[in-house]
Design a protein around this motif. Sequence first.
Motif, PDB file in Angstrom:
ATOM      1  N   ARG A 260      68.039  29.166  49.118  1.00 43.58           N
ATOM      2  CA  ARG A 260      68.129  30.530  49.656  1.00 43.58           C
ATOM      3  C   ARG A 260      68.234  31.573  48.543  1.00 43.58           C
ATOM      4  O   ARG A 260      67.646  32.649  48.640  1.00 43.58           O
ATOM      5  CB  ARG A 260      69.317  30.639  50.602  1.00 43.58           C
ATOM      6  CG  ARG A 260      69.081  29.953  51.923  1.00 43.58           C
ATOM      7  CD  ARG A 260      70.198  30.220  52.913  1.00 43.58           C
ATOM      8  NE  ARG A 260      70.020  29.393  54.077  1.00 43.58           N
ATOM      9  CZ  ARG A 260      70.901  28.496  54.490  1.00 43.58           C
ATOM     10  NH1 ARG A 260      72.041  28.329  53.857  1.00 43.58           N
ATOM     11  NH2 ARG A 260      70.669  27.782  55.566  1.00 43.58           N
ATOM     12  N   GLN A 261      68.990  31.249  47.503  1.00 39.71           N
ATOM     13  CA  GLN A 261      69.096  32.172  46.370  1.00 39.71           C
ATOM     14  C   GLN A 261      67.730  32.370  45.732  1.00 39.71           C
ATOM     15  O   GLN A 261      67.383  33.493  45.357  1.00 39.71           O
ATOM     16  CB  GLN A 261      70.092  31.645  45.327  1.00 39.71           C
ATOM     17  CG  GLN A 261      71.533  31.854  45.722  1.00 39.71           C
ATOM     18  CD  GLN A 261      72.474  31.315  44.648  1.00 39.71           C
ATOM     19  OE1 GLN A 261      72.302  30.216  44.137  1.00 39.71           O
ATOM     20  NE2 GLN A 261      73.471  32.110  44.310  1.00 39.71           N
TER      21      GLN A 261
ATOM     22  N   ASN B 111      71.894  26.329  49.554  1.00 44.90           N
ATOM     23  CA  ASN B 111      72.328  27.589  48.947  1.00 44.90           C
ATOM     24  C   ASN B 111      71.430  27.976  47.779  1.00 44.90           C
ATOM     25  O   ASN B 111      71.045  29.144  47.639  1.00 44.90           O
ATOM     26  CB  ASN B 111      73.787  27.509  48.499  1.00 44.90           C
ATOM     27  CG  ASN B 111      74.745  27.513  49.676  1.00 44.90           C
ATOM     28  OD1 ASN B 111      74.424  27.945  50.770  1.00 44.90           O
ATOM     29  ND2 ASN B 111      75.946  26.996  49.444  1.00 44.90           N
TER      30      ASN B 111
END
Length: 141
Positions: free
Chosen positions: A29-30, A26
């Motif tokens: 991806r951020q 996560n």
Amino acid sequence: QYEIEKSLREIGKRIQKSSTFVEYENARRQNESDEELQKQMSDLRIIEINYQTEGAKEKPDDKKMHEFNESFNKTYEAVMKNANMQRFLAATEKYELMINRLMDLLRLCGNGEDPDTCEPRDNQTGCAGGCSGGCSCGGCH
């Protein structure tokens, strides 16, 4: 060998379901979707190339070298202050500690240590302690 590989693939699936891996993915991806951060990171690469190109000249321009250095430091500081980058770095550290511990455990077992009792070194301190010289961690002795 097939059974061992099959077991490792199952472990791989469990790793990918772990909260540590999910948090890492996560955060990655951020980072990738943060346009400002990506531009700053691209700027860093360009500044670095310009610095190296100037430095490779027979007579580098000291003023340009200083400007590149200043620009790099300013941009780097902005990158490191970015909330997404901070989350990513924290998640990466946690993920790498997990993977390193698992790899150390696998190495210990592959070196003949008892799979039920062998303990990988503490990746934060680099040692599980109590070394009498008979371990296979490659550490203090």
